[in-house]
Design a protein around this motif. Structure first.
Motif, PDB file in Angstrom:
ATOM      1  N   TYR B  32       1.864   7.817  -0.699  1.00  0.00           N
ATOM      2  CA  TYR B  32       1.378   8.500   0.356  1.00  0.00           C
ATOM      3  C   TYR B  32       0.634   7.516   1.205  1.00  0.00           C
ATOM      4  O   TYR B  32      -0.538   6.944   0.683  1.00  0.00           O
ATOM      5  N   PHE B  34      -1.936   6.519   4.809  1.00  0.00           N
ATOM      6  CA  PHE B  34      -2.746   7.241   5.623  1.00  0.00           C
ATOM      7  C   PHE B  34      -3.243   5.956   6.572  1.00  0.00           C
ATOM      8  O   PHE B  34      -3.313   4.944   6.194  1.00  0.00           O
ATOM      9  N   ILE B  51       4.004  11.308   4.441  1.00  0.00           N
ATOM     10  CA  ILE B  51       4.272  11.897   2.949  1.00  0.00           C
ATOM     11  C   ILE B  51       5.659  11.847   2.532  1.00  0.00           C
ATOM     12  O   ILE B  51       6.041  11.301   1.471  1.00  0.00           O
ATOM     13  N   SER B  94      -2.022   6.140  -1.349  1.00  0.00           N
ATOM     14  CA  SER B  94      -2.400   6.907  -2.646  1.00  0.00           C
ATOM     15  C   SER B  94      -1.087   7.171  -3.378  1.00  0.00           C
ATOM     16  O   SER B  94      -0.236   7.748  -2.710  1.00  0.00           O
ATOM     17  N   TYR B  96       1.752   8.866  -5.676  1.00  0.00           N
ATOM     18  CA  TYR B  96       2.053  10.121  -6.064  1.00  0.00           C
ATOM     19  C   TYR B  96       1.332  10.502  -7.269  1.00  0.00           C
ATOM     20  O   TYR B  96       1.531   9.766  -8.287  1.00  0.00           O
TER      21      TYR B  96
END
Lengths: 115, 113
Positions: B32, B34, B51, B94, B96
């Motif tokens: 993920y 960001f 995502i 991040s 999963y």
């Protein structure tokens, strides 16, 4: 709508003193995170709560660091016997669900200076 | 363990020109991804996230980012930079099943009027 708030915004401590940093997450947010941001660096993960449960504290740099969230809302990060290397900005973040695809909302941080 | 690289310390761009901030990542499993922006004396603000699905993600303030799995990159882009875009930009990953974010060291963006 209030965002994440942190207090104090600035803290100066003498080496060896204990400090307590407070975080008020966004109301209703399940997850709460603490990060440490040294000067000129990105934030480094310290610890993570889901409600009142501390699910991950693997980022805490030593046993002088302790965090709690007893009622699943406000959290306190405590640093005992502060050292100069503890000087940093401490960021708190919260997210709505306990899911890792949720964006985290950050507070303004507490700048800690240890003399 | 996951990690993020933001290879440039500072990105200078003239107002009105395209802006690109580079990010590559290393993580086991599906990431993920960001982007956050930090203005002086203010907290990190969320810009966008990837995502799953379309590799091109659109976010706040006209920013977008392209996920490239083969190059493990997630570069941030804006077609026409504004002076107000001058700030510190952080890429984060991040993996999963793991809530902790790993941040890059950040890129200072300076938009020149």
């Amino acid at each position: 709508g209030a965002g994440v708030s942190q207090s104090p915004r600035y803290k100066v401590a003498k080496r060896g003193q204990d400090v307590a940093l407070r975080c008020d997450p966004i109301s209703g947010h399940v997850s709460l995170f603490w990060y440490q941001q040294a000067l000129g660096q990105g934030p480094e993960f310290l610890t993570y709560f889901q409600n009142e449960a501390q699910l991950d504290k693997s980022g805490l740099p030593s046993d002088r660091f302790f965090a709690e969230r007893p009622e699943g809302s406000v959290s306190t990060l405590k640093i005992q016997r502060t050292q100069q290397e503890d000087s940093a900005v401490y960021l708190c973040a919260s997210s709505f669900l306990g899911r890792d695809d949720n964006e985290q909302f950050f507070g303004p941080g507490t700048r800690l200076t240890v003399l | 363990a996951q990690s993020v690289a933001q290879p440039e310390d500072q990105v200078n761009v003239a107002e009105g020109n395209p802006l690109t901030v580079k990010c590559t990542y290393s993580v086991s499993g599906n990431p993920y991804l960001f982007w956050y922006v930090q203005y002086p004396n203010r907290g990190l603000q969320f810009l966008l996230k990837y995502i799953t699905g379309d590799n091109l993600v659109k976010g706040s303030y006209g920013f977008e980012a392209e996920f490239n799995k083969s190059q493990t990159s997630f570069h941030l882009k804006k077609p026409s930079a504004l002076v107000s875009d001058s700030a510190l930009y952080f890429c984060a990953v991040s993996p999963y099943g793991n809530n902790r974010l790993a941040f890059g060291k950040g890129n200072q963006v300076v938009v020149i009027p």
